[in-house]
Design a protein around this motif. Sequence first.
Motif, PDB file in Angstrom:
ATOM      1  N   VAL A  57       0.847  -1.202   0.000  1.00 17.20           N
ATOM      2  CA  VAL A  57       0.000   0.000   0.000  1.00 17.20           C
ATOM      3  C   VAL A  57       0.878   1.246   0.000  1.00 17.20           C
ATOM      4  CG1 VAL A  57      -1.595   1.363   1.425  1.00 17.20           C
ATOM      5  CG2 VAL A  57      -1.989  -1.099   1.085  1.00 17.20           C
ATOM      6  N   ASP A  58       0.548   2.210  -0.866  1.00 14.87           N
ATOM      7  CA  ASP A  58       1.332   3.447  -0.937  1.00 14.87           C
ATOM      8  C   ASP A  58       0.587   4.658  -0.386  1.00 14.87           C
ATOM      9  OD1 ASP A  58      -0.080   4.868  -3.406  1.00 14.87           O
ATOM     10  OD2 ASP A  58       0.312   2.811  -4.042  1.00 14.87           O
ATOM     11  N   THR A  59      -0.737   4.547  -0.211  1.00 15.39           N
ATOM     12  CA  THR A  59      -1.545   5.698   0.184  1.00 15.39           C
ATOM     13  C   THR A  59      -2.638   5.273   1.152  1.00 15.39           C
ATOM     14  OG1 THR A  59      -1.190   6.721  -1.989  1.00 15.39           O
ATOM     15  CG2 THR A  59      -3.016   7.577  -0.667  1.00 15.39           C
ATOM     16  N   VAL A  60      -2.827   6.062   2.208  1.00 12.25           N
ATOM     17  CA  VAL A  60      -3.928   5.865   3.152  1.00 12.25           C
ATOM     18  C   VAL A  60      -4.727   7.159   3.227  1.00 12.25           C
ATOM     19  CG1 VAL A  60      -4.600   5.314   5.523  1.00 12.25           C
ATOM     20  CG2 VAL A  60      -2.573   4.221   4.512  1.00 12.25           C
ATOM     21  N   ILE A  61      -6.036   7.055   3.063  1.00  6.87           N
ATOM     22  CA  ILE A  61      -6.930   8.203   3.203  1.00  6.87           C
ATOM     23  C   ILE A  61      -7.773   8.009   4.458  1.00  6.87           C
ATOM     24  CG2 ILE A  61      -8.733   9.587   2.117  1.00  6.87           C
ATOM     25  CD1 ILE A  61      -6.148   9.481   0.467  1.00  6.87           C
ATOM     26  N   LEU A  62      -7.709   8.958   5.378  1.00  9.86           N
ATOM     27  CA  LEU A  62      -8.581   8.922   6.551  1.00  9.86           C
ATOM     28  C   LEU A  62      -9.801   9.795   6.260  1.00  9.86           C
ATOM     29  CD1 LEU A  62      -9.141   8.064   9.490  1.00  9.86           C
ATOM     30  CD2 LEU A  62      -7.948  10.147  10.215  1.00  9.86           C
TER      31      LEU A  62
END
Length: 274
Positions: A57-62
């Motif tokens: 995973v390269d991106t996490v959106i909260l």
Amino acid sequence: MRIVNLIENTPGAEGCLHEHGLSFYIETEKHKLLVDTGASDAFIKNAHTLGIDLTKVDTVILSHGHYDHSGGILPFTVLNPTAKIYMQKNASNDFYHKNENLEKYIGIDKEIGKLSQVTWVEKDLVIDEELTLFGSVTGRRLWPQGNLELKEYVDGNFVQDTFSHEQYLVLTNGEEKLLVSGCAHNGVLNILEKYYELYGAYPHAMISGFHMRKKTDYTETDIAMMEETAMELSKTDTMFYTGHCTGEFPFEVMKNILGEQLIYVHSGEEIVCV
């Protein structure tokens, strides 16, 4: 595009855990990303069960600053310390569920805000040609009434949470766009209205909780609001995928109106929409 629900309130795929929380894993042409991480590390266990490698995973959106969407961030960063994490600049403020019988902190773990990979977003952000974030939803048409018990603690006082910490992800896949929200605290119709202002059309699909779930009995007013919301959604050509804070009874009420336009996504299930 691949979209998998990693955790949700209800049981779904065999061998997958469920909890009061939400997390989606999404693969695009350029990204492997998470939208929210549930309330604990259970989503990590489910990813393993489903054969999903979270180290990629390269991106996490909260989606917003509540524990049931952020609880897995710290255990995730042990597994993957390099993925960028995007959250609104006030997502680490002090948020509470408060009524005459309850005063419970429901904000994120303060340690999350200290992580070096966090990017603080102010309202809107274009990450790249595939990923865009927007916020600043201020409309209050058919606003979820459960919000009235959700407060922010500011300068020694509890005030109504305005959900300015809520943000929405737009995924572009060729000519099609997918809108992803967490709980739609600002109201699904208001979020769609803001999206329409930005893009001049409704999205091909929307993934979102509708924040209609209650622990007490549903009133006639509650049901009328569900029905009116569903009638408004039916006027669009958008497919809706929901779960978590929508609640199973509100889902059935809305399903009676929306039919195949509304699908419940259970823990561990995959969405085929784009």
